[in-house]
Design a protein around this motif. Sequence first.
Motif, PDB file in Angstrom:
ATOM      1  N   GLN A   8       0.821  -1.209   0.000  1.00 53.79           N
ATOM      2  CA  GLN A   8       0.000   0.000   0.000  1.00 53.79           C
ATOM      3  C   GLN A   8       0.858   1.263   0.000  1.00 53.79           C
ATOM      4  O   GLN A   8       0.502   2.263  -0.624  1.00 53.79           O
ATOM      5  N   ASP A   9       1.977   1.216   0.724  1.00 53.51           N
ATOM      6  CA  ASP A   9       2.865   2.365   0.799  1.00 53.51           C
ATOM      7  C   ASP A   9       4.282   1.891   1.100  1.00 53.51           C
ATOM      8  O   ASP A   9       4.612   1.573   2.251  1.00 53.51           O
ATOM      9  N   ALA A  10       5.117   1.852   0.064  1.00 50.98           N
ATOM     10  CA  ALA A  10       6.497   1.381   0.225  1.00 50.98           C
ATOM     11  C   ALA A  10       7.347   2.337   1.031  1.00 50.98           C
ATOM     12  O   ALA A  10       8.440   1.989   1.477  1.00 50.98           O
ATOM     13  N   TYR A  11       6.850   3.566   1.243  1.00 52.15           N
ATOM     14  CA  TYR A  11       7.620   4.589   1.951  1.00 52.15           C
ATOM     15  C   TYR A  11       7.226   4.712   3.426  1.00 52.15           C
ATOM     16  O   TYR A  11       7.825   5.492   4.155  1.00 52.15           O
ATOM     17  N   ALA A  12       6.226   3.972   3.862  1.00 52.66           N
ATOM     18  CA  ALA A  12       5.818   4.002   5.267  1.00 52.66           C
ATOM     19  C   ALA A  12       6.881   3.319   6.127  1.00 52.66           C
ATOM     20  O   ALA A  12       7.503   2.339   5.704  1.00 52.66           O
ATOM     21  N   VAL A  13       7.097   3.836   7.321  1.00 54.99           N
ATOM     22  CA  VAL A  13       8.163   3.325   8.180  1.00 54.99           C
ATOM     23  C   VAL A  13       7.609   2.671   9.453  1.00 54.99           C
ATOM     24  O   VAL A  13       8.169   1.690   9.948  1.00 54.99           O
ATOM     25  N   GLU A  14       6.501   3.190   9.993  1.00 57.18           N
ATOM     26  CA  GLU A  14       5.953   2.666  11.249  1.00 57.18           C
ATOM     27  C   GLU A  14       4.519   2.187  11.048  1.00 57.18           C
ATOM     28  O   GLU A  14       3.795   2.687  10.181  1.00 57.18           O
ATOM     29  N   PHE A  15       4.128   1.215  11.890  1.00 59.94           N
ATOM     30  CA  PHE A  15       2.774   0.673  11.797  1.00 59.94           C
ATOM     31  C   PHE A  15       2.377   0.029  13.121  1.00 59.94           C
ATOM     32  O   PHE A  15       3.225  -0.306  13.957  1.00 59.94           O
ATOM     33  N   ASP A  16       1.082  -0.141  13.298  1.00 63.46           N
ATOM     34  CA  ASP A  16       0.538  -0.875  14.444  1.00 63.46           C
ATOM     35  C   ASP A  16      -0.179  -2.111  13.925  1.00 63.46           C
ATOM     36  O   ASP A  16      -0.788  -2.085  12.838  1.00 63.46           O
ATOM     37  N   THR A  40       1.459  -6.045   8.309  1.00 60.04           N
ATOM     38  CA  THR A  40       2.875  -5.733   8.529  1.00 60.04           C
ATOM     39  C   THR A  40       3.447  -4.885   7.403  1.00 60.04           C
ATOM     40  O   THR A  40       3.003  -4.958   6.251  1.00 60.04           O
ATOM     41  N   LEU A  41       4.434  -4.075   7.767  1.00 61.13           N
ATOM     42  CA  LEU A  41       5.219  -3.327   6.790  1.00 61.13           C
ATOM     43  C   LEU A  41       6.481  -4.086   6.390  1.00 61.13           C
ATOM     44  O   LEU A  41       7.185  -3.706   5.455  1.00 61.13           O
ATOM     45  N   PHE A  42       6.791  -5.148   7.113  1.00 60.94           N
ATOM     46  CA  PHE A  42       8.029  -5.893   6.873  1.00 60.94           C
ATOM     47  C   PHE A  42       7.910  -6.737   5.603  1.00 60.94           C
ATOM     48  O   PHE A  42       7.093  -7.656   5.536  1.00 60.94           O
ATOM     49  N   PHE A  43       8.740  -6.408   4.613  1.00 61.66           N
ATOM     50  CA  PHE A  43       8.778  -7.216   3.401  1.00 61.66           C
ATOM     51  C   PHE A  43       9.562  -8.492   3.699  1.00 61.66           C
ATOM     52  O   PHE A  43      10.684  -8.431   4.208  1.00 61.66           O
ATOM     53  N   PRO A  44       9.003  -9.655   3.382  1.00 59.19           N
ATOM     54  CA  PRO A  44       9.696 -10.917   3.690  1.00 59.19           C
ATOM     55  C   PRO A  44      10.733 -11.270   2.632  1.00 59.19           C
ATOM     56  O   PRO A  44      10.796 -10.634   1.569  1.00 59.19           O
ATOM     57  N   ILE A  88       8.620  -0.848  13.530  1.00 57.84           N
ATOM     58  CA  ILE A  88       9.401   0.178  12.831  1.00 57.84           C
ATOM     59  C   ILE A  88      10.394  -0.538  11.926  1.00 57.84           C
ATOM     60  O   ILE A  88      11.197  -1.352  12.403  1.00 57.84           O
ATOM     61  N   ILE A  89      10.345  -0.247  10.652  1.00 62.51           N
ATOM     62  CA  ILE A  89      11.310  -0.868   9.750  1.00 62.51           C
ATOM     63  C   ILE A  89      12.553   0.002   9.635  1.00 62.51           C
ATOM     64  O   ILE A  89      12.509   1.212   9.858  1.00 62.51           O
ATOM     65  N   ASP A  90      13.662  -0.630   9.294  1.00 66.64           N
ATOM     66  CA  ASP A  90      14.920   0.073   9.055  1.00 66.64           C
ATOM     67  C   ASP A  90      14.809   0.731   7.678  1.00 66.64           C
ATOM     68  O   ASP A  90      14.963   0.067   6.646  1.00 66.64           O
ATOM     69  N   TRP A  91      14.546   2.050   7.652  1.00 65.45           N
ATOM     70  CA  TRP A  91      14.297   2.732   6.396  1.00 65.45           C
ATOM     71  C   TRP A  91      15.518   2.748   5.480  1.00 65.45           C
ATOM     72  O   TRP A  91      15.401   2.595   4.255  1.00 65.45           O
ATOM     73  N   THR A  92      16.712   2.902   6.051  1.00 62.94           N
ATOM     74  CA  THR A  92      17.924   2.922   5.219  1.00 62.94           C
ATOM     75  C   THR A  92      18.062   1.619   4.449  1.00 62.94           C
ATOM     76  O   THR A  92      18.338   1.612   3.242  1.00 62.94           O
ATOM     77  N   HIS A  93      17.843   0.502   5.149  1.00 64.21           N
ATOM     78  CA  HIS A  93      17.933  -0.814   4.510  1.00 64.21           C
ATOM     79  C   HIS A  93      16.832  -0.974   3.471  1.00 64.21           C
ATOM     80  O   HIS A  93      17.084  -1.451   2.354  1.00 64.21           O
ATOM     81  N   ARG A  94      15.607  -0.585   3.817  1.00 63.17           N
ATOM     82  CA  ARG A  94      14.479  -0.707   2.894  1.00 63.17           C
ATOM     83  C   ARG A  94      14.720   0.103   1.617  1.00 63.17           C
ATOM     84  O   ARG A  94      14.563  -0.395   0.512  1.00 63.17           O
ATOM     85  N   PHE A  95      15.121   1.374   1.789  1.00 62.94           N
ATOM     86  CA  PHE A  95      15.289   2.233   0.617  1.00 62.94           C
ATOM     87  C   PHE A  95      16.454   1.762  -0.247  1.00 62.94           C
ATOM     88  O   PHE A  95      16.382   1.812  -1.482  1.00 62.94           O
ATOM     89  N   ASN A  96      17.516   1.285   0.388  1.00 63.58           N
ATOM     90  CA  ASN A  96      18.629   0.721  -0.378  1.00 63.58           C
ATOM     91  C   ASN A  96      18.157  -0.440  -1.235  1.00 63.58           C
ATOM     92  O   ASN A  96      18.527  -0.562  -2.407  1.00 63.58           O
ATOM     93  N   HIS A 201       9.255  -0.728  -4.574  1.00 62.70           N
ATOM     94  CA  HIS A 201      10.086  -0.012  -5.539  1.00 62.70           C
ATOM     95  C   HIS A 201      10.023   1.484  -5.265  1.00 62.70           C
ATOM     96  O   HIS A 201       9.120   1.973  -4.569  1.00 62.70           O
ATOM     97  N   VAL A 202      10.986   2.217  -5.854  1.00 64.72           N
ATOM     98  CA  VAL A 202      10.964   3.669  -5.758  1.00 64.72           C
ATOM     99  C   VAL A 202       9.805   4.198  -6.601  1.00 64.72           C
ATOM    100  O   VAL A 202       9.283   3.512  -7.484  1.00 64.72           O
TER     101      VAL A 202
END
Length: 385
Positions: A8-16, A40-44, A88-96, A201-202
């Motif tokens: 839904q949103d690849a740029y989201a960082v936090e979720f409940d 979850t926001l965590f991509f497997p 909370i996902i690691d945004w640096t790792h996700r964006f890389n 993806h970006v």
Amino acid sequence: MTEKLYDQDAYAVEFDAKVISCEAYQEKKESGYHVILDRTLFFPEEGGQSPDKGTIDGIEVTDVQIKKDVITHSLKEPLAVGETVHGIIDWTHRFNNMQQHSGEHIFSGIVHSRFGYDNVGFHLSDNIVTMDFNGVLTADEVREVETAANEVIVKNLPVEITYPSKEELKTLDYRSKIEIEGQVRIVTIPGVDVCACCAPHVKKTGEIGMLNVQSLSNYKGGVRISILSGFRALEEERKKSQVISSISGTLSANQELLPELVEKLKQSNQDLKYKLAQAKQKLVEQKMKEIPADQENVLLFETDLDTPVMRNAINGLVETHAGICGIFVEKEEGGYNFIIGSKTKDCREIATLLREKTGARGGGSAAMIQGSVSAEEKDLRELLA
């Protein structure tokens, strides 16, 4: 099914999310808890890409896997079933990873359109991206694709995500590495690539920044190409620049002169090695001349001799001495490398003796054996006497 918030949103960082289950596990030397959330926001780990990193309620997520649309998070500590937790996902790792994967789509799309080859193998780790193509590309062709990929990045094209119906898919020309069941997610970079893909993806190609080819090799009738994009490519270029600058400083030479200078040093080193080998050969020959001709067994213990010098010495010794002739050369880590020869004894029996008494390794023929042994000179002399 786990609701995939990253779709839904690849740029989201936090979720409940709500904890559906939490089960302890023990796998080899690792243990922890497998946690399933309703969303979850965590991509497997999926489609050849490594999983997201981050925390859930402050607990590190060590792995994320998916099976039949259910996503399982691995944690070191348990979470209470039924409770609402904060991730909370690691945004640096996700964006890389987003930069790498979008860069791969561009590169593979260009290869497919220009050469007709398919990407039949893809792996995105935390360090590198590898692509296996079912056709051969030359180094010049790869450079052309690399340039074209960076031109696409500069154009800042949109990266579109769609979910076509089965009917629409029948008429859609898209790349797909495997047969996909259920809803197909299509990633489109207009005029460049259309591919089935499950990963984040970006939004626009400009966010990739840059794409560099790291290596090219032949692989299973085609080629394997490694690339880096975005910040990982930048970091790799920095490392290479630091290495080149360091070498340039050490050799007191401009960077553009380094290839020529290194080639000269390589040739000089080879010449010195040859001269040194000749000097060692003469030294050993001199020692051999000083050995009494009537001495039956000859054992020499030396330092820093190359195998060819050792073998030449043994070939010479067995012509003038009737017993066992051996050279033992010290190893840096202790013990000796050895070559033993004889014209009257079966050297295979000597190899067996050394193996049984000292744990030596090696073997050979009746005329000559070669190997290594961890033992003292005194003990070896007594044993072979």
